[in-house]
Write a protein that holds these residues in place. Structure first.
Motif, PDB file in Angstrom:
ATOM      1  N   GLN A 180      25.856  54.323  39.820  1.00  0.00           N
ATOM      2  CA  GLN A 180      25.117  53.141  39.371  1.00  0.00           C
ATOM      3  C   GLN A 180      25.113  52.066  40.454  1.00  0.00           C
ATOM      4  O   GLN A 180      24.081  51.427  40.711  1.00  0.00           O
ATOM      5  N   PHE A 181      26.275  51.867  41.090  1.00  0.00           N
ATOM      6  CA  PHE A 181      26.356  50.884  42.176  1.00  0.00           C
ATOM      7  C   PHE A 181      25.444  51.294  43.333  1.00  0.00           C
ATOM      8  O   PHE A 181      24.722  50.462  43.901  1.00  0.00           O
ATOM      9  N   LEU A 182      25.452  52.596  43.673  1.00  0.00           N
ATOM     10  CA  LEU A 182      24.599  53.096  44.752  1.00  0.00           C
ATOM     11  C   LEU A 182      23.129  52.866  44.428  1.00  0.00           C
ATOM     12  O   LEU A 182      22.331  52.540  45.317  1.00  0.00           O
ATOM     13  N   SER A 183      22.760  53.031  43.150  1.00  0.00           N
ATOM     14  CA  SER A 183      21.353  52.845  42.775  1.00  0.00           C
ATOM     15  C   SER A 183      20.894  51.419  43.058  1.00  0.00           C
ATOM     16  O   SER A 183      19.755  51.199  43.487  1.00  0.00           O
ATOM     17  N   TYR A 184      21.762  50.437  42.855  1.00  0.00           N
ATOM     18  CA  TYR A 184      21.403  49.051  43.139  1.00  0.00           C
ATOM     19  C   TYR A 184      21.272  48.831  44.648  1.00  0.00           C
ATOM     20  O   TYR A 184      20.389  48.090  45.100  1.00  0.00           O
ATOM     21  N   LEU A 185      22.153  49.461  45.431  1.00  0.00           N
ATOM     22  CA  LEU A 185      22.040  49.356  46.889  1.00  0.00           C
ATOM     23  C   LEU A 185      20.740  49.966  47.383  1.00  0.00           C
ATOM     24  O   LEU A 185      20.049  49.392  48.238  1.00  0.00           O
ATOM     25  N   ILE A 186      20.408  51.164  46.864  1.00  0.00           N
ATOM     26  CA  ILE A 186      19.168  51.830  47.262  1.00  0.00           C
ATOM     27  C   ILE A 186      17.967  50.988  46.848  1.00  0.00           C
ATOM     28  O   ILE A 186      17.003  50.823  47.610  1.00  0.00           O
ATOM     29  N   ASN A 187      18.005  50.449  45.632  1.00  0.00           N
ATOM     30  CA  ASN A 187      16.914  49.583  45.185  1.00  0.00           C
ATOM     31  C   ASN A 187      16.710  48.418  46.152  1.00  0.00           C
ATOM     32  O   ASN A 187      15.587  48.082  46.530  1.00  0.00           O
ATOM     33  N   LEU A 188      17.812  47.801  46.543  1.00  0.00           N
ATOM     34  CA  LEU A 188      17.743  46.648  47.447  1.00  0.00           C
ATOM     35  C   LEU A 188      17.213  47.067  48.818  1.00  0.00           C
ATOM     36  O   LEU A 188      16.444  46.341  49.451  1.00  0.00           O
ATOM     37  N   ALA A 189      17.588  48.272  49.267  1.00  0.00           N
ATOM     38  CA  ALA A 189      17.175  48.744  50.589  1.00  0.00           C
ATOM     39  C   ALA A 189      15.669  48.984  50.673  1.00  0.00           C
ATOM     40  O   ALA A 189      15.069  48.834  51.748  1.00  0.00           O
ATOM     41  N   PHE A 190      15.046  49.349  49.549  1.00  0.00           N
ATOM     42  CA  PHE A 190      13.630  49.705  49.575  1.00  0.00           C
ATOM     43  C   PHE A 190      12.712  48.570  49.111  1.00  0.00           C
ATOM     44  O   PHE A 190      11.516  48.795  48.918  1.00  0.00           O
ATOM     45  N   THR A 191      13.239  47.359  48.937  1.00  0.00           N
ATOM     46  CA  THR A 191      12.394  46.271  48.436  1.00  0.00           C
ATOM     47  C   THR A 191      11.286  45.896  49.414  1.00  0.00           C
ATOM     48  O   THR A 191      10.235  45.402  48.995  1.00  0.00           O
TER      49      THR A 191
END
Length: 577
Positions: A168-179
């Motif tokens: 779940q934490f990784l998903s937020y990092l990935i989301n932030l990376a692709f903004t």
């Protein structure tokens, strides 16, 4: 170990380091299977950020709260089916094939969502991913527990739970990376196919669970695998322990008379021990969801926007804190659950949750009541055709005055274009791609466009309350209900009772995720969190009355406690009395 989660004792983590250095195959096996937990966490968490950009790309999603809820919740609906099917497939075909099939579902769902031309196709992909999530939630910890040495089993299975929160934490990092990348949400949803493919390839080179093989009378294969897992001086003792355990399980199954599911259920519900255990176990699982955790985990960027932070990237960045706190809470739980006790830790957790939800409700009430005014002159700058229809009518009435909150609640879907100083009066416009671009454009001064919440000086308090909510939830209600469910059922009924409790958990999860946004529209954000606060307070009372303490009790002693004539959940049980 079927029907429950093995609890890690503190010395298991020391043994883990020692044994894996001598037998590296154990670590390879646990890591490969544990990717299922990572995928579970990633695919349930990633939609929270992806939804912000799906709304931007599809106007029908932006304008339909029900469609947004469906995109989020269909993974949960798929998980209910996947968990049920996974239990049957585990017994029929084995643990390893079930993990491989879950990987294919993860991969297929990720690709379908990545290339989806329409919201309906995204929903199909979410269902496929949900089926994989349900199967992984059943199979990965089961495979790890059955293929691990007994004395480090709890540590290895606990790491699977930790990988879920890490996902779940990784998903937020990935989301932030692709903004800032073209295709934002497509990358966010599609990248989950990479670990799914990796796990599929790793699992092809790993064996089946020795316990499953032994039950299928493939004893030679089981023993060969165990010689790879255990140190040479422990192999024979572990093989003998496996033989005794499997034969005991099969004897208990024969004692149920082979009456099938209906007959087993009749015998289970005919036992006062099972009825009391199920009452406690199901209550814990339902309460875990109805306190509103998945409104935070699935919708936290949306909640941040409701608190007054309009930017998608800002909402994702701030939401990263909640996911990180959730992962940290899982680690804290490992160290305190045996010291504080299961019941006490859940009650303390619920007390904190009630206080935090009350605070959230108060903050959002303040946000609504102090939202900026709508400026008729500022709205007129964007042209009469861009004005929110309800505001155009209201502004002609003598003395009519609107706020941002009224603008966002207009029946015809309107948005608020804030002033460059966000707390000053802004414009109320009909929600459309053209209005959003005009508001954010250079001619208007690159203003913020709000469709969920209003600019506010109280928004930071909502972030504090969200963080405190996670800190209260994660170590107690986040982990303990699963542990309770592994301890309160008689061994012969543990599989079926655990299945009932798991379905109750996923169904409650579906109820919350499918209704949250609709509730915020019907009751307001403040009213919705106040509702969750009331449910949490009721859960505190019910858990106090109906859930016993199982700390330090053997399975036989738990059964003795639940079957005693003077049983009271709040009374301390003395097995020697």
């Amino acid at each position: 170990m079927e029907g429950g989660i093995h609890k890690a004792e503190s010395n298991e983590f020391r043994d883990l380091l020692y044994l894996t250095s001598k037998q590296p195959f154990i670590l390879r096996l646990a890591f490969s299977a544990g990717i299922g937990g990572l995928l579970f966490g990633y695919d349930t968490g990633v939609i929270s950020g992806a939804l912000l950009y799906i709304r931007d790309d599809f106007e029908e999603v932006e304008k339909s709260t029900v469609l947004q809820e469906t995109i989020v919740s269909m993974a949960v609906a798929g998980a209910i089916v996947g968990a049920g099917a996974g239990g049957w497939m585990n017994d029929r075909f084995g643990r390893r094939p079930s993990i491989l099939i879950a990987d294919l579902l993860f991969l297929a769902g990720s690709m379908v969502m990545c290339f989806a031309p329409a919201p309906a196709v995204i929903i199909v992909g979410r269902v496929l991913v949900g089926l994989g999530v349900g199967m992984a939630s059943m199979t990965s910890p089961l495979y790890i527990s059955e293929a691990s040495p007994a004395r480090i089993r709890g540590a290895l299975v606990s790491t699977n739970g930790l990988l879920i929160t890490a996902g779940q934490f990784l998903s937020y990092l990935i989301n932030l990376a692709f903004t800032k990348v073209s295709g934002t949400w497509r990358w966010m949803l599609g990248v989950a196919g990479v670990p799914a493919l990796l796990q599929f390839l790793l699992m092809l080179a790993l064996p089946e669970s020795p316990r499953w093989l032994y039950r299928k009378d493939r004893k030679g294969e089981a023993e060969e695998i165990m010689r790879k897992v255990y140190p040479p001086d422990e192999v024979e003792a572990e093989i003998e322990a496996l033989r005794v355990s499997v034969e005991s399980d099969m004897a208990q199954e024969r004692s149920l008379g082979g009456a099938g599911l209906a007959g087993t259920l009749r015998k289970a519900f005919g036992s006062v021990v099972v009825r009391r255990g199920l009452t406690a176990g199901v209550l814990c699982q339902v309460a875990q969801q109805l306190v509103g955790i998945n409104t935070v985990m699935y919708y936290s960027p949306t909640i941040v926007q409701l608190a007054g932070f309009a930017s998608n990237s800002t909402a994702l960045g701030l939401s990263l804190v909640t996911s990180g706190l959730n992962a940290a809470g899982s680690v804290v739980s490992m160290f305190f659950v045996d010291k504080a006790g299961r019941r006490r830790l859940m009650l303390l957790s619920l007390a904190g949750i009630v206080a935090c939800l009350a605070m959230l409700s108060g903050v959002f009430f303040a946000v609504d009541s102090h939202s900026p005014d709508v400026s008729p002159a500022g709205t007129a700058l964007f042209g009469a055709n861009a004005t929110c229809p309800e505001f155009a009518v209201a502004s002609t009435a003598a003395g009519a005055g609107w706020t941002c909150t009224q603008c966002l609640r207009a029946a015809s879907e309107c948005g608020f274009c804030a002033d460059t100083d966000k707390l000053l009066p802004g414009a109320c416009l009909a929600a459309s791609d053209e209005a959003r671009r005009a508001c954010r454009g250079a001619a208007a001064g690159r203003r913020e466009w709000y469709t969920r919440g209003c600019p506010s000086s109280f928004g930071w308090l909502a972030l504090v309350a969200l963080g405190a909510y996670i800190v209260s939830y994660s170590p107690g209600m986040g982990s303990v209900p699963w542990l309770i469910n592994s301890e309160v059922y008689p061994l012969r009924f543990r599989g079926i009772c655990g299945g009932i409790a798991a379905v109750a958990n996923w169904t409650s999860n579906l109820l919350v995720t499918q209704t949250f946004l609709s509730l915020t529209q019907a009751l307001g954000t403040a009213g919705t969190f106040l509702l969750f606060c009331g449910v949490s307070a009721a859960s505190f009372l019910l858990l106090f009355l109906l859930v016993p303490e199982t700390k330090g009790l053997q399975f036989e002693e738990v059964e003795q406690m639940l079957g005693s004539k003077d049983y009271k959940a709040w009374k301390k049980f003395d097995p020697k009395a």
